[in-house]
Structure formats: structure tokens, C-alpha cells
Design a protein around this motif. Structure first.
Motif, PDB file in Angstrom:
ATOM      1  N   ALA A  98       7.587   9.057   4.116  1.00 60.16           N
ATOM      2  CA  ALA A  98       7.372  10.188   5.015  1.00 60.16           C
ATOM      3  C   ALA A  98       5.885  10.497   5.152  1.00 60.16           C
ATOM      4  N   ARG A  99       5.153  10.381   4.060  1.00 60.60           N
ATOM      5  CA  ARG A  99       3.713  10.628   4.115  1.00 60.60           C
ATOM      6  C   ARG A  99       2.993   9.535   4.913  1.00 60.60           C
ATOM      7  N   LEU A 100       3.455   8.294   4.775  1.00 61.13           N
ATOM      8  CA  LEU A 100       2.886   7.213   5.583  1.00 61.13           C
ATOM      9  C   LEU A 100       3.083   7.497   7.064  1.00 61.13           C
ATOM     10  N   ASN A 101       4.277   7.881   7.452  1.00 65.51           N
ATOM     11  CA  ASN A 101       4.552   8.153   8.860  1.00 65.51           C
ATOM     12  C   ASN A 101       3.764   9.353   9.369  1.00 65.51           C
ATOM     13  N   ARG A 102       3.585  10.322   8.520  1.00 65.41           N
ATOM     14  CA  ARG A 102       2.848  11.530   8.930  1.00 65.41           C
ATOM     15  C   ARG A 102       1.363  11.246   9.150  1.00 65.41           C
ATOM     16  N   ASP A 103       0.773  10.458   8.232  1.00 64.52           N
ATOM     17  CA  ASP A 103      -0.676  10.271   8.242  1.00 64.52           C
ATOM     18  C   ASP A 103      -1.117   8.947   8.859  1.00 64.52           C
ATOM     19  N   GLY A 104      -0.195   7.996   9.018  1.00 65.89           N
ATOM     20  CA  GLY A 104      -0.546   6.694   9.560  1.00 65.89           C
ATOM     21  C   GLY A 104      -1.151   5.750   8.545  1.00 65.89           C
ATOM     22  N   SER A 105      -1.349   6.236   7.320  1.00 70.96           N
ATOM     23  CA  SER A 105      -1.886   5.393   6.255  1.00 70.96           C
ATOM     24  C   SER A 105      -1.500   6.004   4.922  1.00 70.96           C
ATOM     25  N   LEU A 106      -1.534   5.160   3.899  1.00 72.89           N
ATOM     26  CA  LEU A 106      -1.151   5.623   2.566  1.00 72.89           C
ATOM     27  C   LEU A 106      -1.911   4.804   1.540  1.00 72.89           C
ATOM     28  N   ASP A 107      -2.707   5.483   0.741  1.00 75.89           N
ATOM     29  CA  ASP A 107      -3.429   4.816  -0.334  1.00 75.89           C
ATOM     30  C   ASP A 107      -2.600   4.853  -1.613  1.00 75.89           C
ATOM     31  N   ASP A 108      -2.803   3.845  -2.460  1.00 79.92           N
ATOM     32  CA  ASP A 108      -2.077   3.743  -3.732  1.00 79.92           C
ATOM     33  C   ASP A 108      -0.574   3.964  -3.540  1.00 79.92           C
ATOM     34  N   PRO A 109       0.056   3.188  -2.657  1.00 79.16           N
ATOM     35  CA  PRO A 109       1.472   3.420  -2.341  1.00 79.16           C
ATOM     36  C   PRO A 109       2.380   3.135  -3.523  1.00 79.16           C
ATOM     37  N   ASP A 110       3.504   3.809  -3.524  1.00 80.72           N
ATOM     38  CA  ASP A 110       4.528   3.594  -4.539  1.00 80.72           C
ATOM     39  C   ASP A 110       4.920   2.110  -4.548  1.00 80.72           C
ATOM     40  N   PRO A 111       4.922   1.461  -5.715  1.00 83.06           N
ATOM     41  CA  PRO A 111       5.294   0.036  -5.755  1.00 83.06           C
ATOM     42  C   PRO A 111       6.684  -0.246  -5.192  1.00 83.06           C
ATOM     43  N   LEU A 112       7.612   0.699  -5.313  1.00 79.70           N
ATOM     44  CA  LEU A 112       8.947   0.486  -4.747  1.00 79.70           C
ATOM     45  C   LEU A 112       8.889   0.453  -3.222  1.00 79.70           C
ATOM     46  N   LEU A 113       8.014   1.255  -2.635  1.00 77.85           N
ATOM     47  CA  LEU A 113       7.828   1.214  -1.183  1.00 77.85           C
ATOM     48  C   LEU A 113       7.194  -0.109  -0.776  1.00 77.85           C
ATOM     49  N   VAL A 114       6.208  -0.544  -1.515  1.00 77.04           N
ATOM     50  CA  VAL A 114       5.546  -1.815  -1.201  1.00 77.04           C
ATOM     51  C   VAL A 114       6.541  -2.971  -1.250  1.00 77.04           C
ATOM     52  N   GLU A 115       7.386  -2.988  -2.286  1.00 72.74           N
ATOM     53  CA  GLU A 115       8.355  -4.070  -2.420  1.00 72.74           C
ATOM     54  C   GLU A 115       9.321  -4.106  -1.235  1.00 72.74           C
ATOM     55  N   GLN A 116       9.836  -2.951  -0.850  1.00 71.84           N
ATOM     56  CA  GLN A 116      10.772  -2.904   0.271  1.00 71.84           C
ATOM     57  C   GLN A 116      10.092  -3.269   1.586  1.00 71.84           C
ATOM     58  N   LEU A 117       8.894  -2.766   1.781  1.00 77.26           N
ATOM     59  CA  LEU A 117       8.218  -3.024   3.046  1.00 77.26           C
ATOM     60  C   LEU A 117       7.810  -4.487   3.165  1.00 77.26           C
ATOM     61  N   ARG A 118       7.373  -5.095   2.085  1.00 82.60           N
ATOM     62  CA  ARG A 118       7.056  -6.521   2.137  1.00 82.60           C
ATOM     63  C   ARG A 118       8.297  -7.337   2.504  1.00 82.60           C
ATOM     64  N   PHE A 119       9.428  -6.995   1.897  1.00 85.14           N
ATOM     65  CA  PHE A 119      10.668  -7.698   2.230  1.00 85.14           C
ATOM     66  C   PHE A 119      10.998  -7.495   3.706  1.00 85.14           C
ATOM     67  N   ALA A 120      10.869  -6.255   4.191  1.00 86.41           N
ATOM     68  CA  ALA A 120      11.190  -5.959   5.585  1.00 86.41           C
ATOM     69  C   ALA A 120      10.323  -6.777   6.532  1.00 86.41           C
ATOM     70  N   LEU A 121       9.060  -6.903   6.229  1.00 84.11           N
ATOM     71  CA  LEU A 121       8.169  -7.669   7.095  1.00 84.11           C
ATOM     72  C   LEU A 121       8.475  -9.162   7.030  1.00 84.11           C
ATOM     73  N   ASP A 122       8.848  -9.658   5.854  1.00 84.21           N
ATOM     74  CA  ASP A 122       9.249 -11.062   5.743  1.00 84.21           C
ATOM     75  C   ASP A 122      10.503 -11.335   6.580  1.00 84.21           C
ATOM     76  N   LEU A 123      11.480 -10.408   6.523  1.00 91.13           N
ATOM     77  CA  LEU A 123      12.696 -10.604   7.314  1.00 91.13           C
ATOM     78  C   LEU A 123      12.417 -10.443   8.796  1.00 91.13           C
ATOM     79  N   ALA A 124      11.489  -9.576   9.147  1.00 93.02           N
ATOM     80  CA  ALA A 124      11.101  -9.464  10.550  1.00 93.02           C
ATOM     81  C   ALA A 124      10.614 -10.802  11.075  1.00 93.02           C
TER      82      ALA A 124
END
Length: 331
Positions: A98-124
Motif C-alpha cells: 500500500a505504501r509503494l502504491n501511495r508513494d510510487g517507490s519504497l526503500d528497504d522493502p519487506d523481503p516477503l514483498l520482494v519475493e512475491q513481486l519478483r515471482f510476479a514479474l517472472d511470470l509476467a
């Protein structure tokens, strides 16, 4: 209800058409009391705990030796769910996503978010963009239009499509950036399956060998306390109908994408699953169910296959070992 009578309610963008059973589906016929008696005769017990997460109900059923303390495992399982919510839930305004969507960027992101987003981009990339985690602008557009009793006009759809594109997500261990203003990320197409993975891992770490998990998608280990296998009923294309099939025994993970969760038209033509190229809903299918070795894979593949349709969706699923898919045509 919106002005047009369309059902528009807070619900996950991915809602199951699977009917999880408390233990075996035989419970429907013989009743939980009979199952408890069978379990007790074998020196076993089962317990269930339920809660709210991802905008829906979740539940964990654990089996073990009679007298064993299952509460630490329950606490670990629900802690795993809360951790995934904190990383990637759109129902929590304080989540990392939610903070990423609000601000357009996120520093030091939660590793669980990084893991899911990397998978999502690979599947994309693997799906040719059929699975795209940046379709959140479509949800906002359609929800606002439905609340007015309308459909988005062509100009609004074109503008929304211009804000969607998985290649515009920049991700590293130290930061996530959305390249264009107005972009938004949703992981609702995989987050509940990912949560099922995390829960079963947490339970296994507490010595639980037999469990049935419902995080909005399903996962199972071992067997029910009465010795029977876990079973999973696959519902028909509309809620309240007969079961279309039963998976028995059920172990591993299963997820369904369907057109009956959040709908924007009474005929289910317009709903929460979007073709990233058009901002509209694919029309070939009512539901797609995928079984897989992980909840993350089952959940995400069911969304991608829904967008791709039966032929291309099946071709995508078979590329992943241990996965199977069931399609239900549009009704």
C-alpha cells in the motif's frame, strides 16, 4: 450495492470456487462428531481455528496425537498470515505494498514483498504479460464506474492501459520503483497462495505433519486425524451449485480464478480479472483451477491461464512440473 444493482463489495480480487472440507468430505454425510470419534479411537485429535485476513475468512485445521498441544503451531500459522498481510495486502493501508502504491517507490522493502513481486514479474515474462501485477489501475477504474452504475468509457480504458506495464517496475533488494505516475501494483493474484505456502512451512517447523489450510486458496499436508485423506471439492461455475469434481486425496496446493467473486455486471461479463492489454475481462471462461507444488504457483497460474484462455493457458501450466489445470467454460 451500486446504483445498477451490481454486487460490488470488498473482496479479494481472487476468490475461490473451491469448497474446502473439514477433513474428508465424508464429514458432510457422517458429521464432525463421527469423525472426532474415529480420530479418538486412533489416539488422534483435530482442531480448527479461524480468523480474518486478505478481506476474507481464513482457517487452519491441524491434526496430531491426542493430548498434544497444537496452540503453538496455530499461533505460528496465523503469525505467518499476518506477516504476508503486512507485506502485500491491499486491505491494510499500512502494508508495504500500500505504501509503494501511495508513494510510487519504497526503500528497504519487506523481503516477503520482494519475493512475491519478483515471482510476479517472472511470470509476467513467461506468460507474455497475461499475468501482470500492475493492473491495479483497472480495479480502481471499474470500481468507481460500477459505483455510478456505469461501465468505463473507451477513453478512460485507454488512459488506464497506459498506466499498466510490468516492465515499468524496477526492483532490487534495496528499493522498488514504479516508473510512471499513476501506476499501481496488486499481488491479489498470488498473495493468498503465497500465504498458504508460508503457513504450511510454519506448521511443519512446529512438527505438524497433518494440516489443512484455507487462506482463500488451499494447501494440505498428510491426512485427517481419523486416518482418511484430505479431500477438496471443486465447485461449479456459480456459487451454491453442485460440486464439479473432488480431488482425493488432496495434498499440495490448489487455487481457483473465477468470474463470480467481485463482479461489475450482473451477467458476469465484467469482473475483477483483467486482460492487461485491454482493461476488460476475458470472456472465454468462468473458472480456472490449478493444482501445484506451491500455493504461489497455483494461485498465479490460475490467473494467468484465465486471461490466456484454455489452449494457451494449458500450454503455460504444463511448463511447470507437478502442475495441472481444469477449465470451466463461460456460463
Amino acid at each position: 450495492m451500486s446504483a445498477s444493482g451490481i454486487r460490488l463489495r470488498p473482496a479479494p480480487e481472487r476468490r475461490r470456487i473451491l469448497a474446502g472440507a473439514f477433513g474428508a468430505l465424508a464429514a458432510v454425510a457422517s458429521g464432525p462428531a463421527a469423525l472426532r470419534a474415529l480420530a479418538g479411537a486412533q489416539g488422534r485429535q483435530a482442531a480448527t481455528r479461524a480468523g480474518l485476513a486478505f478481506g476474507t475468512t481464513v482457517s487452519l485445521t491441524l491434526a496430531g496425537a491426542r493430548g498434544a498441544d497444537l496452540e503453538p503451531a496455530f499461533r505460528a500459522g496465523f503469525a505467518a498470515i499476518r506477516a504476508v498481510e503486512a507485506a502485500a495486502s491491499l486491505y491494510r493501508p499500512d502494508s508495504a505494498l500500500a505504501r509503494l502504491n501511495r508513494d510510487g517507490s519504497l526503500d528497504d522493502p519487506d523481503p516477503l514483498l520482494v519475493e512475491q513481486l519478483r515471482f510476479a514479474l517472472d511470470l509476467a515474462a513467461a506468460s507474455g504479460g497475461a499475468f501482470d501485477p500492475t493492473v491495479q489501475p483497472f480495479w480502481t477504474l471499474w470500481a468507481e464506474a460500477a459505483a455510478r452504475g456505469e461501465r468505463p468509457d473507451e477513453r478512460a480504458l485507454i488512459e488506464a492501459v497506459a498506466r499498466v506495464g510490468w516492465r515499468e517496475v524496477e526492483i532490487s533488494a534495496g528499493a522498488i520503483r514504479l516508473a510512471r505516475p499513476g501506476m499501481g501494483v496488486t499481488l491479489n493474484g498470488l498473495v493468498q497462495g503465497y500465504a498458504a505456502d508460508r503457513v504450511l512451512a510454519a506448521l511443519a517447523a512446529h512438527g505438524i505433519a497433518d494440516a489443512f489450510v484455507d487462506t482463500g486458496e488451499f494447501g494440505a499436508l498428510g491426512r485427517h486425524a481419523d486416518g482418511t485423506p484430505w479431500r477438496l471439492g471443486i465447485g461449479g461455475p456459480r456459487r451454491g451449485g453442485d460440486l464439479a469434481a473432488v480431488i482425493e486425496p488432496f495434498t499440495g496446493f490448489a487455487a481457483t480464478s473465477g468470474d463470480d467473486a467481485t463482479v461489475f455486471s450482473v451477467d458476469h461479463r465484467d469482473h475483477h480479472i483483467f486482460d492487461p492489454a485491454t482493461g476488460t475481462s476475458p470472456q472465454a471462461l468462468s473458472a480456472v483451477t490449478v493444482t501445484a507444488p506451491s500455493g504461489l504457483l497455483a494461485d498465479a497460474l490460475s490467473t494467468a491461464a484465465f486471461v490466456l484462455g484454455p489452449e494457451r493457458g494449458a500450454a503455460l501450466v504444463v511448463r511447470y512440473p507437478g502442475c495441472a489445470v481444469r477449465f470451466t467454460a463461460k456460463v
